[in-house]
Design a protein around this motif. Structure first.
Motif, PDB file in Angstrom:
ATOM      1  N   GLU A 176     -29.625  -6.287 -25.502  1.00  0.00           N
ATOM      2  CA  GLU A 176     -30.009  -5.177 -26.379  1.00  0.00           C
ATOM      3  C   GLU A 176     -28.941  -4.792 -27.395  1.00  0.00           C
ATOM      4  OE1 GLU A 176     -31.205  -1.118 -24.814  1.00  0.00           O
ATOM      5  OE2 GLU A 176     -33.155  -2.038 -25.161  1.00  0.00           O
ATOM      6  N   PRO A 177     -27.643  -4.877 -27.069  1.00  0.00           N
ATOM      7  CA  PRO A 177     -26.638  -4.526 -28.093  1.00  0.00           C
ATOM      8  C   PRO A 177     -26.639  -5.430 -29.320  1.00  0.00           C
ATOM      9  CG  PRO A 177     -25.666  -4.509 -25.897  1.00  0.00           C
ATOM     10  CD  PRO A 177     -27.016  -5.142 -25.772  1.00  0.00           C
ATOM     11  N   TYR A 178     -27.300  -6.584 -29.224  1.00  0.00           N
ATOM     12  CA  TYR A 178     -27.248  -7.560 -30.326  1.00  0.00           C
ATOM     13  C   TYR A 178     -28.579  -7.689 -31.071  1.00  0.00           C
ATOM     14  CZ  TYR A 178     -23.277  -8.788 -27.402  1.00  0.00           C
ATOM     15  OH  TYR A 178     -22.133  -8.727 -26.647  1.00  0.00           O
ATOM     16  N   ILE A 179     -29.602  -6.965 -30.623  1.00  0.00           N
ATOM     17  CA  ILE A 179     -30.939  -7.139 -31.201  1.00  0.00           C
ATOM     18  C   ILE A 179     -31.612  -5.795 -31.437  1.00  0.00           C
ATOM     19  CG2 ILE A 179     -31.306  -9.379 -30.079  1.00  0.00           C
ATOM     20  CD1 ILE A 179     -33.078  -7.838 -28.021  1.00  0.00           C
ATOM     21  N   THR A 180     -32.664  -5.842 -32.220  1.00  0.00           N
ATOM     22  CA  THR A 180     -33.613  -4.732 -32.306  1.00  0.00           C
ATOM     23  C   THR A 180     -34.999  -5.354 -32.244  1.00  0.00           C
ATOM     24  OG1 THR A 180     -34.287  -2.751 -33.528  1.00  0.00           O
ATOM     25  CG2 THR A 180     -33.766  -4.708 -34.834  1.00  0.00           C
ATOM     26  N   LYS A 212     -24.937   1.708 -31.775  1.00  0.00           N
ATOM     27  CA  LYS A 212     -25.688   2.770 -31.119  1.00  0.00           C
ATOM     28  C   LYS A 212     -27.162   2.386 -31.021  1.00  0.00           C
ATOM     29  CE  LYS A 212     -23.155   7.068 -31.791  1.00  0.00           C
ATOM     30  NZ  LYS A 212     -23.274   8.462 -32.285  1.00  0.00           N
ATOM     31  N   HIS A 213     -27.819   2.964 -30.024  1.00  0.00           N
ATOM     32  CA  HIS A 213     -29.252   2.707 -29.851  1.00  0.00           C
ATOM     33  C   HIS A 213     -30.026   3.352 -30.991  1.00  0.00           C
ATOM     34  CE1 HIS A 213     -33.252   2.487 -28.021  1.00  0.00           C
ATOM     35  NE2 HIS A 213     -32.742   1.595 -27.177  1.00  0.00           N
ATOM     36  N   GLY A 247     -29.638   7.135 -33.425  1.00  0.00           N
ATOM     37  CA  GLY A 247     -29.232   7.030 -34.822  1.00  0.00           C
ATOM     38  C   GLY A 247     -28.663   5.691 -35.209  1.00  0.00           C
ATOM     39  N   GLY A 248     -28.707   4.726 -34.277  1.00  0.00           N
ATOM     40  CA  GLY A 248     -28.216   3.391 -34.589  1.00  0.00           C
ATOM     41  C   GLY A 248     -29.349   2.432 -34.910  1.00  0.00           C
TER      42      GLY A 248
END
Length: 254
Positions: free
Chosen positions: A142-146, A231-232, A236-237
């Protein structure tokens, strides 16, 4: 004194010279090959005409199916509102996943998952069928994708505008239905609309259809990313599940 009779000379045009047997066999083989090519060309033209009619009929059926689904959604929302309840949509069947960060200082396990998802570069995007296993994989990276749930318009625009197929390990544009038919015809996917329908509805041959599609190469979003990628999305990320808002992001990147 004996007078010899003059020998009659036969003109060259009247002489019958038999062709060598090997040459005759070669001619016969060439004529047979030519007839087979002509027959194959005629059969291919007939098949293209037939498949074109099938594609038009299916496209019409898909439009009716999408419209019926949309009207059913509206009916359920109105029914819930009139009863004083909240309408909860069905769980997403397909996610569109976009890589938003590079490979610097990434652990081996997330790196391997990104490779399995075929997200090898920033701004690469792929369709993923929602299962328990894929949701666990997405949480690990998850930290590397949306990602989020694409609507019909997003799926169609991505495939029509940015769609490329994988044919013999090469990136081939989807300029004609014949490319799709050659690769996915055995799965009864004959046209671009068949491909869109299979992806959007997460059909029985979703895996083959998704693997056929080369990872989408998107541009940076209009206006750029948010200031804090780490940030998620809800904080706000940019990273993580943004649900239906993925459609807005894809339009900014398409």
């Amino acid at each position: 004194m004996r007078i010899r009779s003059a020998r009659k000379v036969t003109p060259e045009s009247d002489r019958h010279i038999e062709a060598p047997e090997t040459l005759l066999k070669k001619r016969k083989h060439s004529e047979k090959a030519r007839e087979e090519r002509l027959a194959a060309a005629v059969a291919a033209r007939k098949a293209r005409r037939t498949n074109k009619k099938i594609a038009f009929k299916r496209a019409d059926t898909y439009v009716k199916e999408y419209l019926a689904k949309e009207q059913e959604e509206i009916r359920l929302k109105r029914a819930a509102r009139s009863a004083g309840d909240f309408y909860v949509p069905a769980q997403a069947k397909v996610y569109f996943v976009i890589r938003i960060k590079g490979i610097n200082e990434i652990a081996p396990k997330p790196r391997k998952i990104l490779q399995l998802l075929r997200l090898l570069q920033i701004n690469n995007g792929v369709f993923v069928k929602v299962t328990k296993a894929t949701e666990q994989m997405l949480r690990l990276v998850e930290p590397y994708i949306t990602y989020g749930e694409p609507n019909l318009k997003t799926v169609r625009e991505l495939i029509y505008k940015r769609g490329y197929g994988k044919v013999d390990k090469q990136r081939i544009p989807l300029s004609s239905n014949s490319t799709i038919e050659a690769a996915l015809g055995k799965y009864d996917i004959l046209s671009v609309e068949d491909l869109v329908h299979e992806i959007y509805t997460a059909g029985p041959n979703f895996k083959q259809a998704s693997n056929f599609l080369w990872p989408f190469k998107l541009s940076n979003p209009t206006g750029g990313w948010r200031t804090r990628k780490f940030k998620h999305y809800v904080q706000g990320g940019d990273q993580g599940n943004r649900e239906e808002n993925i459609n807005t992001l894809v339009r900014q990147m398409n």
